[in-house]
Design an enzyme around this catalytic site. Structure first.
Site, short mmCIF file in Angstrom:
data_model
loop_
_atom_site.label_atom_id
_atom_site.label_comp_id
_atom_site.label_asym_id
_atom_site.label_seq_id
_atom_site.Cartn_x
_atom_site.Cartn_y
_atom_site.Cartn_z
CG ASP A 274 24.16 87.18 89.71
OD1 ASP A 274 23.47 86.18 90.01
OD2 ASP A 274 24.90 87.23 88.72
CE LYS B 35 16.88 87.94 90.91
NZ LYS B 35 18.13 88.43 90.34
CB ALA C 267 17.68 81.68 88.84
N GLY C 268 20.30 81.79 90.48
CA GLY C 268 20.95 81.35 91.71
C GLY C 268 20.68 82.37 92.80
CG HIS C 269 17.26 83.46 94.38
ND1 HIS C 269 15.91 83.57 94.59
CD2 HIS C 269 17.50 84.03 93.19
CE1 HIS C 269 15.37 84.19 93.55
NE2 HIS C 269 16.31 84.47 92.70
CD GLN D 255 16.86 83.87 85.03
OE1 GLN D 255 15.67 83.64 84.99
NE2 GLN D 255 17.70 83.03 85.58
P1 IMO Z 1 19.81 85.26 88.97
O1 IMO Z 1 18.41 84.77 89.21
C1 IMO Z 1 23.01 86.49 86.33
C2 IMO Z 1 22.77 85.39 82.08
C3 IMO Z 1 23.88 84.46 81.65
C4 IMO Z 1 24.02 84.88 80.19
C5 IMO Z 1 22.57 85.14 79.77
C6 IMO Z 1 21.90 83.99 79.05
O2 IMO Z 1 20.86 84.59 89.77
O3 IMO Z 1 19.88 86.74 89.06
P2 IMO Z 1 20.99 81.63 79.86
O4 IMO Z 1 21.71 80.47 80.49
O5 IMO Z 1 19.90 82.19 80.70
O6 IMO Z 1 20.55 81.35 78.46
O7 IMO Z 1 22.13 82.77 79.74
O8 IMO Z 1 21.88 85.43 80.97
N1 IMO Z 1 21.99 84.94 83.25
C7 IMO Z 1 22.19 85.39 84.52
N2 IMO Z 1 23.09 86.23 85.02
N3 IMO Z 1 22.10 85.98 87.16
C8 IMO Z 1 21.13 85.18 86.67
O9 IMO Z 1 20.08 84.78 87.43
C9 IMO Z 1 21.17 84.80 85.30
N4 IMO Z 1 20.44 83.99 84.51
C10 IMO Z 1 20.94 84.10 83.26
O10 IMO Z 1 25.06 84.70 82.36
O11 IMO Z 1 24.73 86.07 80.09
MG MG Z 2 22.88 84.48 89.31
#
Ligand code: IMO
Ligand code: MG
Length: 423
Positions: A14, A17, A40-42, A222
């Site tokens: 987060d 990116k 993920a979330g963009h 991530q």
């Molecule tokens: P973006 O791309 C923030 C975190 C989850 C959890 C850990 C494991 O938006 O930056 P998972 O579902 O992957 O097995 O969860 O990873 N997590 C993220 N936190 N942004 C993300 O992606 C994340 N993808 C996974 O909150 O703590």
């Molecule tokens: Mg996210």
């Protein structure tokens, strides 16, 4: 100019990116997702319209860019189809989408298994996004996974039935709902029909692109501290969102990679459980959360917020070989009167820049802060770094000085245009 440039998350995700990717993909022929899935979330804002992407590379919105979901990505077809529909509904095209035939497919039992495993972890929950990410990567490595190529070519039924039979044995024990194989097969055959036109051998696609001297942008999802190897295990995701994952998730050799940009915020945030040295579980954290709108794009959870941690950032710079930094939310942190910057960890009376991802090691590390003045004012229209207010310059210069990686992008507001591109 480099042929392949990479954008990676430097902290716990987060970092914004999407904004940097959106800018860089304007000059990219290919925009590629390498790892992770719809955890993920963009989010990016274009002409006041907000787009949230979970799977599709955000470069899809550029007319001339081919958006690739690489072999290292895990795909939930239902989510992907929804995303395709949403892009179309907003007047954008999707013919430029390519999905790797080697990307693994998420099935309903992966999602259910994710929830069950969290429950079984009891007080040691990870706080996953419950999207089935961990379980689908487990199946990939266990070698019982089903890939996009199997799905669209209708050669997945036998493996799927076997998987469901095995998973149902576990669900039975814990009184979870049993999965109906025939229903899943029927549903996924429908998904396959919709997705078939987009599925190709993306590794060959990448190799041809390299030979034709096309520009490729690899979009990280991530982040470094969520990496299965380099993050704060077990509070991590199940893939390698660091630089190595770019090679294994696309088939692009390391020698083609040029710039590796590490994205961060002028503060920090984390969702889910796990250590977080500079967390402000107090009024300051609440203020940052409100000012920065720090609520999850994927799960809507309020994010834990805190100060920027240069010990962690230096670690991310080393692990990934960062060549440049992209700092978002400089406007947001500038709304505070006083800003703190973590410049070391104190442990057993000693101060160091050593970042250990070992949860036990981190437990007794205390942040050492330097203080800066805030009140940057409205900086959203500034286009040159030299024109920033003195307080902002001091803060940014100090980050560069300690991490020893140049700042290449400075986020000055929410919109697509609110960014300084440093010379
Ligand atoms: P973006 O791309 C923030 C975190 C989850 C959890 C850990 C494991 O938006 O930056 P998972 O579902 O992957 O097995 O969860 O990873 N997590 C993220 N936190 N942004 C993300 O992606 C994340 N993808 C996974 O909150 O703590
Ligand atoms: Mg996210």
């Amino acid at each position: 100019m480099n042929q392949v440039n990479v954008v990676l998350g430097s902290f716990y995700g987060d970092e914004g990116k999407g904004k940097i990717i959106d800018y860089l993909s304007q000059n990219a022929d290919f925009s590629v997702r390498c790892s992770g899935g719809n955890n993920a979330g963009h989010s990016i804002e274009i002409d006041g319209k907000k787009f949230a992407f979970h799977l599709i590379p955000s470069g899809i919105l550029n007319e001339s860019t081919i958006a690739v979901i690489g072999n290292g990505v895990v795909v939930d077809p239902k989510v992907l189809i929804e995303e395709i529909e949403n892009i179309k509904a907003n007047g954008y095209r999707v013919e430029n989408l390519r999905i790797s035939d080697k990307a693994h497919v998420i099935f309903p039992y992966h999602v259910q298994m994710d929830k069950l495993q969290e429950e079984l972890r009891k007080e040691d929950k990870i706080g996953t996004t419950a999207r089935g990410i961990g379980p689908v990567y487990c199946d990939k490595f266990e070698r019982c996974g089903i890939r996009m190529g199997d799905l669209i070519n209708n050669r997945f039924e036998r493996q799927l039935r076997r998987n469901i039979e095995n998973k149902n044995e576990i669900f039975k024990i814990y009184h979870y709902e049993l999965i109906d194989a025939e229903e899943v097969i029927k549903q996924y055959k429908e998904y396959a029909k919709v997705l078939k036109p987009y599925v190709v051998d993306t590794i060959t696609l990448m190799h041809n692109a390299i030979e034709e001297e096309k520009k490729i942008l690899c979009e990280g999802a991530q982040a470094t501290l969520l990496d299965i190897d380099f993050g704060s295990y077990p509070y991590v995701t199940s893939s390698n969102p660091t630089i190595g994952g770019v090679c294994t998730g696309t088939g692009i050799g390391a020698k083609y990679i040029g710039e590796v940009y590490g994205v961060l915020k002028a503060y920090s945030s984390r969702v889910g459980e796990g250590p977080y040295i500079t967390e402000q579980d107090n009024e300051i954290g609440d203020t940052i959360r409100e000012l920065g709108h720090e609520y999850g794009t994927t799960t809507k959870r309020p994010r834990r917020c805190g100060w920027l941690d240069l010990v962690a950032l230096k670690y991310a710079a080393m692990v990934n070989g960062l060549t440049g930094l992209a700092i978002n939310h400089v406007d947001t942190i500038g709304k505070l009167d006083t800003i703190k910057l973590c410049v070391g960890y104190e442990k057993d009376g000693k101060i160091s820049m050593d970042f250990g991802t070992d949860v036990e090691y981190l437990k007794d590390c205390k942040p050492v802060y330097e203080e800066f003045e805030g009140n940057f004012g409205d900086i959203s229209g500034i286009k040159n770094r030299e024109d920033l207010p003195e307080n902002a310059k001091k803060y940014l210069n100090r980050i560069e000085e300690i991490v020893k990686v140049p700042i290449k992008f400075i986020g000055t507001g929410a919109g697509r245009e609110a960014m300084i591109i440093c010379k």
